[in-house]
Every structure is written in C-alpha cells, then in structure tokens.
Design a protein around this motif. Structure first.
Motif, PDB file in Angstrom:
ATOM      1  N   ILE A  73       0.836  -1.209   0.000  1.00  0.00           N
ATOM      2  CA  ILE A  73       0.000   0.000   0.000  1.00  0.00           C
ATOM      3  C   ILE A  73       0.867   1.253   0.000  1.00  0.00           C
ATOM      4  CG2 ILE A  73      -1.675   1.324   1.354  1.00  0.00           C
ATOM      5  CD1 ILE A  73      -2.733  -1.449   2.339  1.00  0.00           C
ATOM      6  N   ARG A  74       1.911   1.243   0.815  1.00  0.00           N
ATOM      7  CA  ARG A  74       2.800   2.401   0.919  1.00  0.00           C
ATOM      8  C   ARG A  74       3.541   2.657  -0.392  1.00  0.00           C
ATOM      9  NH1 ARG A  74       5.295   0.591   4.791  1.00  0.00           N
ATOM     10  NH2 ARG A  74       7.182  -0.222   3.797  1.00  0.00           N
ATOM     11  N   TYR A 103      -7.400  -7.664  -1.789  1.00  0.00           N
ATOM     12  CA  TYR A 103      -7.264  -6.598  -2.779  1.00  0.00           C
ATOM     13  C   TYR A 103      -8.283  -5.484  -2.574  1.00  0.00           C
ATOM     14  CZ  TYR A 103      -3.966  -9.453  -5.372  1.00  0.00           C
ATOM     15  OH  TYR A 103      -2.866 -10.179  -5.735  1.00  0.00           O
ATOM     16  N   SER A 104      -9.474  -5.841  -2.176  1.00  0.00           N
ATOM     17  CA  SER A 104     -10.518  -4.838  -1.967  1.00  0.00           C
ATOM     18  C   SER A 104     -10.115  -3.857  -0.873  1.00  0.00           C
ATOM     19  CB  SER A 104     -11.835  -5.534  -1.601  1.00  0.00           C
ATOM     20  OG  SER A 104     -12.842  -4.572  -1.360  1.00  0.00           O
ATOM     21  N   ALA A 105      -9.628  -4.374   0.245  1.00  0.00           N
ATOM     22  CA  ALA A 105      -9.208  -3.515   1.354  1.00  0.00           C
ATOM     23  C   ALA A 105      -8.006  -2.673   0.956  1.00  0.00           C
ATOM     24  CB  ALA A 105      -8.880  -4.371   2.580  1.00  0.00           C
ATOM     25  N   ALA A 106      -7.067  -3.272   0.219  1.00  0.00           N
ATOM     26  CA  ALA A 106      -5.886  -2.530  -0.218  1.00  0.00           C
ATOM     27  C   ALA A 106      -6.279  -1.389  -1.144  1.00  0.00           C
ATOM     28  CB  ALA A 106      -4.909  -3.474  -0.916  1.00  0.00           C
ATOM     29  N   VAL A 121      -8.799  -5.731  -9.970  1.00  0.00           N
ATOM     30  CA  VAL A 121      -9.355  -6.725 -10.880  1.00  0.00           C
ATOM     31  C   VAL A 121      -8.995  -8.087 -10.302  1.00  0.00           C
ATOM     32  CG1 VAL A 121      -9.463  -7.598 -13.240  1.00  0.00           C
ATOM     33  CG2 VAL A 121      -9.028  -5.160 -12.828  1.00  0.00           C
ATOM     34  N   ASP A 122      -9.987  -8.920 -10.132  1.00  0.00           N
ATOM     35  CA  ASP A 122      -9.802 -10.196  -9.448  1.00  0.00           C
ATOM     36  C   ASP A 122      -9.092 -11.201 -10.362  1.00  0.00           C
ATOM     37  OD1 ASP A 122      -9.930 -12.243  -7.657  1.00  0.00           O
ATOM     38  OD2 ASP A 122     -12.058 -12.660  -7.911  1.00  0.00           O
ATOM     39  N   THR A 123      -7.776 -11.199 -10.313  1.00  0.00           N
ATOM     40  CA  THR A 123      -6.975 -12.124 -11.107  1.00  0.00           C
ATOM     41  C   THR A 123      -6.072 -12.947 -10.189  1.00  0.00           C
ATOM     42  OG1 THR A 123      -5.158 -10.554 -11.398  1.00  0.00           O
ATOM     43  CG2 THR A 123      -6.914 -10.499 -13.038  1.00  0.00           C
TER      44      THR A 123
END
Length: 372
Positions: A73-74, A103-106, A121-123
């Motif tokens: 994230i950083r 990924y959603s939270a990030a 994107v869910d990969t």
C-alpha cells in the motif's frame, strides 16, 4: 487449457495490463520482482514504442509469508504521488492469491491515501487474458462512464480491442475506417487509440460493436444501464462485413442486441477455424467453415449451433484430424495432422513469434489474404 505440446494463452494479468495500457492510469501487478517482462515485453507489443505506467510490486517471500500488506500500500501510494496517474488499478498473481491478500481492502486504503480512483481486478494468474481484460474494461465502464449529452446518431463503441487479439497492425484502424465507410462514427474504443475521456462518453453511443469475448460484459452493462444495444462480430471478409453493417443498423433502429457471428451456415465442412470465440466465429461465418473456439465465450452469446468450444489438446488433435483444412495459430501446427494448415497468428497464443505475419482481414478478400 490442458496441453502437453501446444502453447497456452496469455494470463489474466496480461489482459488487465493490455486493456488499461493507453488510458493514463497506473497498473500494479502484485507479483515477484522480474515478472514485469511477462506482462510487458512478452504479451504487450506496444511496450517497445509507447510508455505506460505498468509496475510490479516486487513481492518477496518474506512479504508473502508475513503478510506485509502495508509495504504494498505504501509503495503504490508513493509511486502515485510521483506519477499522478488518472486512476490506479491493482491485480494479482498466484502467490498473493494463495496467501489470501485482500485486494478490496488494499484498494480502499490506497484510494483514501491518494485521493485517486482505485480499483482491483480479481486475477490470480491462472485464467486467460480475456477474463482479466473483461474485468478491467468493466471497472472502467462502471467508474468513468456517465450519461451526459443526448445519443449521437449512428455512433459506435468498439469494445474488446487489445493487441492480444488484434496485434498492432492496421486491424483496429481498419475497423474504424470500415465503420466510417458504412455511415457510422466512432464514439469510443475499449481500449486502443482512444482516451479515457472518449471512453467515458460511451453511454452516448447509438450501438456497441463487440469484437472480442472480453467485451461482452461491458456491452451488457452499457445496454442494461444506458440502453445502448450491441452487436457481436468482427468485420472480416467482404460478405460478413456487409451482414455486420446491416445488423448494426438494425440494432440502432430497433434497439435490439444481435449475435451476428453466431448466425451462419456451414458450407465448407472440410474447413475449421480455431481461436478466440468472436474472431474465429466471425471468420468461420465469412468462409462458411466450422469454428472451434479454443478460448473465450463458449455459449450461444457468440457461438452458433454448429460451433464447438474445446480447450483440451487431445480433443483438439482429434477434431483437427477430421478436417482437410485447419486455420489456426502456427503453434497449433504440431497437433494438426491435416492436408492443409493455414497459419493465422494470434498474439495471445504465440506472443511475439509471428507478429510480422499477422494479416489485416478487416473488410478484405479473406481467401486471397490467407491463400486459401
């Protein structure tokens, strides 16, 4: 695809990178350092002459094991601050999928820190390029398309244009020219030679033209949300191009969706075309040949009753042996024991190997172009 001899199709992560390449955003693949070459130089021919903000998170073994999500994230937030992209897209590879990276939270955290529209994107690197490109296109449509001015008469959204399916030859520009020659204008193109601003006006189009399986979901979204009907097919050959033009005009006048490439009669049963569902089915319709879709949509949204979906190497080898002529990517040749093999390279399957040999078949004499 289950294979021992032939190649496999480009992965979903490559599809994301390709779909978003020209739109001014920053695409970050959560993967190990060095893997950028897979998504960029191997699957993306534009990489050699056009810059794009595609990055790898340089995931280490320690980060994966310890769940060091804050570093990801950083790093993404810092890079975005330096580069000022129009949006941020993140997607994943097998390792973070195995460790359960959120990924959603990030994405929410990165958007909060940067103030930039951020989506994931869910990969996981195990699906085909079409699934990744579909997810990328759909996110762009949902986040940036807005209903504004009135519908533009006879304007068309081209949906599903990536070099993975259409190379970097003149095919996409030929589709645009073909539309203009038939009395249409181009509203937007998902997503080659078209800007994010142009794509945001997609709801104003009179109709959408879906030229690859990865465009079906976006076309449905634009139809359900904004009432933009769609037609499925690629204007290959002279005969099928005429049919496609007539179907586009009918879709505009009647507000109906039409699967043009799924409406065909098999006249040359000795010939079979293999490849991505929409393109292969369109070419099959032009030639009156059978179609075997080896990747993409596998149902009547694209395919006709005589078309086949097959991704198993052993079954493909048996199927090819039942025909005199096979039209397919050159890397299918080792399993084709047929009298005539016609090479039609597909970047998503054979990568850079045959780039110079990919023909532009848009509104052309296909038989002459392929030496049939």
């Amino acid at each position: 695809m289950n294979a021992k001899v032939i190649s496999i199709y480009a992965a979903d992560t490559s599809g994301v990178c390709s779909a978003l390449y020209e739109l001014g955003g920053m695409t970050v693949v959560h993967d190990a350092s060095g893997c950028n070459s897979t998504y960029a130089t191997h699957d993306e021919p534009r990489w050699y002459d056009r810059k794009s903000m595609i990055y790898i998170s340089a995931l280490t073994e320690a980060d994966a094991v310890m769940g060091n999500d804050s570093k990801f994230i950083r790093d993404v937030a810092k890079a975005a601050g330096e580069l000022s992209p129009k949006f941020i897209a993140i997607c994943g590879s097998p390792m973070p999928a195995m460790t359960g990276f959120d990924y959603s939270a990030a994405a929410e955290e990165i958007e909060r820190e940067t103030g930039l529209t951020t989506f994931f994107v869910d990969t996981n690197g195990t699906h085909s390029y079409l699934q990744g490109a579909e997810g990328a296109f759909l996110n762009i449509a949902k986040l940036f398309c807005r209903e504004g001015k009135e519908k533009q008469a006879n304007s068309v959204n081209i949906i599903g244009a990536t070099p993975l399916d259409f190379s970097v030859n003149t095919s996409v520009s030929s589709i645009k020219k073909w539309l203009l020659d038939n009395g249409f204008s181009v509203q937007s193109c998902f997503a080659m030679d078209s800007s994010l601003d142009e794509i945001s006006t997609a709801p104003q189009a009179a109709v959408s033209l879906v030229i690859s399986s990865d465009g079906i979901a976006v076309a449905k979204y634009l139809f359900d949300t904004y009432g933009v009907p769609y037609v499925v097919g690629v204007p290959v050959g002279k005969s099928f191009s005429k049919k496609l033009s007539a179907d586009l005009k009918r879709a505009v006048s009647e507000g109906v969706c039409i699967n043009s490439c799924g409406e065909k009669a098999v006249e040359n049963a000795h010939m079979i075309v293999a490849g991505e569902s929409v393109f292969a089915s369109s070419l099959g319709a032009e030639l009156g040949a059978k179609t075997v879709a080896t990747v993409g949509i596998r149902n009547s949204e694209v395919l006709s009753g005589t078309d086949i979906f097959c991704e198993e190497e052993a079954e493909l080898e048996k199927l090819f042996s039942q025909h005199k002529t096979v039209i397919a990517d050159p890397l299918f040749r080792p399993i084709c024991k047929v009298a005539s093999f016609v090479s039609l390279p597909h970047v998503a399957f054979s990568g850079r190997c045959f780039l110079k040999d990919i023909p532009d078949l848009i509104d052309k004499d296909v038989s002459k172009k392929l030496n049939l």
